[in-house]
Design an enzyme around this catalytic site. Structure first.
Site, PDB file in Angstrom:
ATOM      1  N   LEU A 151       0.833  -1.206   0.000  1.00  0.00           N
ATOM      2  CA  LEU A 151       0.000   0.000   0.000  1.00  0.00           C
ATOM      3  C   LEU A 151       0.865   1.251   0.000  1.00  0.00           C
ATOM      4  CD1 LEU A 151      -2.625  -1.008   2.735  1.00  0.00           C
ATOM      5  CD2 LEU A 151      -2.920  -1.112   0.256  1.00  0.00           C
ATOM      6  N   CYS A 152       0.469   2.240  -0.812  1.00  0.00           N
ATOM      7  CA  CYS A 152       1.110   3.547  -0.778  1.00  0.00           C
ATOM      8  C   CYS A 152       0.028   4.610  -0.906  1.00  0.00           C
ATOM      9  CB  CYS A 152       2.175   3.679  -1.880  1.00  0.00           C
ATOM     10  SG  CYS A 152       1.496   3.817  -3.539  1.00  0.00           S
ATOM     11  N   ALA A 153       0.411   5.851  -1.129  1.00  0.00           N
ATOM     12  CA  ALA A 153      -0.570   6.934  -1.163  1.00  0.00           C
ATOM     13  C   ALA A 153      -1.409   6.924  -2.430  1.00  0.00           C
ATOM     14  CB  ALA A 153       0.135   8.280  -1.011  1.00  0.00           C
ATOM     15  N   ALA A 155      -0.938   4.341  -5.219  1.00  0.00           N
ATOM     16  CA  ALA A 155      -0.780   3.091  -5.980  1.00  0.00           C
ATOM     17  C   ALA A 155       0.330   3.177  -7.023  1.00  0.00           C
ATOM     18  CB  ALA A 155      -2.102   2.685  -6.637  1.00  0.00           C
ATOM     19  N   TYR A 183      -3.617   3.304  -0.025  1.00  0.00           N
ATOM     20  CA  TYR A 183      -4.119   3.232   1.340  1.00  0.00           C
ATOM     21  C   TYR A 183      -5.542   3.796   1.393  1.00  0.00           C
ATOM     22  CZ  TYR A 183      -4.366   3.688   6.399  1.00  0.00           C
ATOM     23  OH  TYR A 183      -4.751   3.578   7.714  1.00  0.00           O
TER      24      TYR A 183
END
Length: 247
Positions: A151-153, A155, A183
């Site tokens: 997960l990141c801010a 994708a 996320y």
């Protein structure tokens, strides 16, 4: 800032006592409104003595000397944090373009509502796309092998690491499926995974997620900036890192 805050006050009082005892400056004998600027207030409370202006200049100079090394250290800390954040944002913005241009491995497909896992084969044959995971926990038992959600801010960087894990699994023969997402999109599907990796941009959410992952029996990992970047560039190293952190 606590050290200079306390030290400057002690020095100011000591210098004031020295000026009163040895230089002839009057004591503070008048009460001025609390909002009066300190240099002006000192000049008024000493009955407009010119020596009080000298006293004010000296304590301003001494306070600046006391604060300066601490302000430099704090400024360096903020600059380091800003540089790290700028690197992470730059990596995220370039992530989608990097994956699209890559011909070494198939891209990790994304959807706005859910994340689609892709299982990595143990041989050299192309990896077939897996169907979208079901929302119930029973689907987890139907898939053999480790399943990782990154997960990141936005994708972007998460897709880079998920792609590296998938490529590394094919290289090492590990039965590992990797998926990527932003996320906030994970809440409905997180119970489908064995491991969740938080990119540096969303690492601050680690404590918020820990209670949920512990309840579901999911391993939660959160590598730091440089470590995360290195993992996206080293597929075999990404697999090794996963195994080491699962022990």
């Amino acid at each position: 800032m606590l050290i200079p805050f306390v030290a400057a006050g002690c020095v100011n009082v000591s210098v004031a006592k020295f000026f009163i005892d040895n230089v002839g400056m009057n004591g503070f004998s008048f009460v001025v409104p609390w909002a009066t600027p300190a240099p002006i207030g000192i000049f008024i409370t000493t009955n407009f003595q010119l020596i009080a202006l000298v006293f004010v200049a000296i304590i301003i100079l001494l306070d600046a000397i006391i604060y300066l090394p601490f302000l430099k250290a704090y400024d360096k800390l903020l600059c380091d944090q800003e540089a790290e954040r700028a690197a992470e944002l730059g990596l995220e913005s370039d992530g989608a373009a990097t994956i699209a241009a890559s011909t070494s491995a198939p891209a990790v497909e994304q959807t706005a509502a859910a994340v689609e896992p892709t299982a990595a084969a143990a041989d050299s044959k192309p990896v077939a796309d897996q169907p979208e995971p079901a929302s119930d926990a029973s689907a987890k038992k139907d898939v053999d092998g480790l399943k990782v959600l990154v997960l990141c801010a936005g994708a972007g960087t998460s897709a880079m690491l998920a792609n590296a894990i998938k490529e590394g699994a094919a290289q090492t023969g590990e039965n590992i499926a990797s998926s990527a997402g932003a996320y906030g999109q994970h809440t409905a599907i997180m119970d489908q995974y064995d491991v969740i990796v938080l990119a540096p941009q969303v690492r601050s959410y680690y404590n918020d997620m820990k209670a949920d992952t512990d309840r579901l029996g999911i391993k939660l990992l959160a590598p730091r900036g440089k470590e995360y970047i290195d993992l996206t560039r080293d597929p075999a190293g990404a697999i090794k890192w996963l195994r080491e952190n699962l022990d």
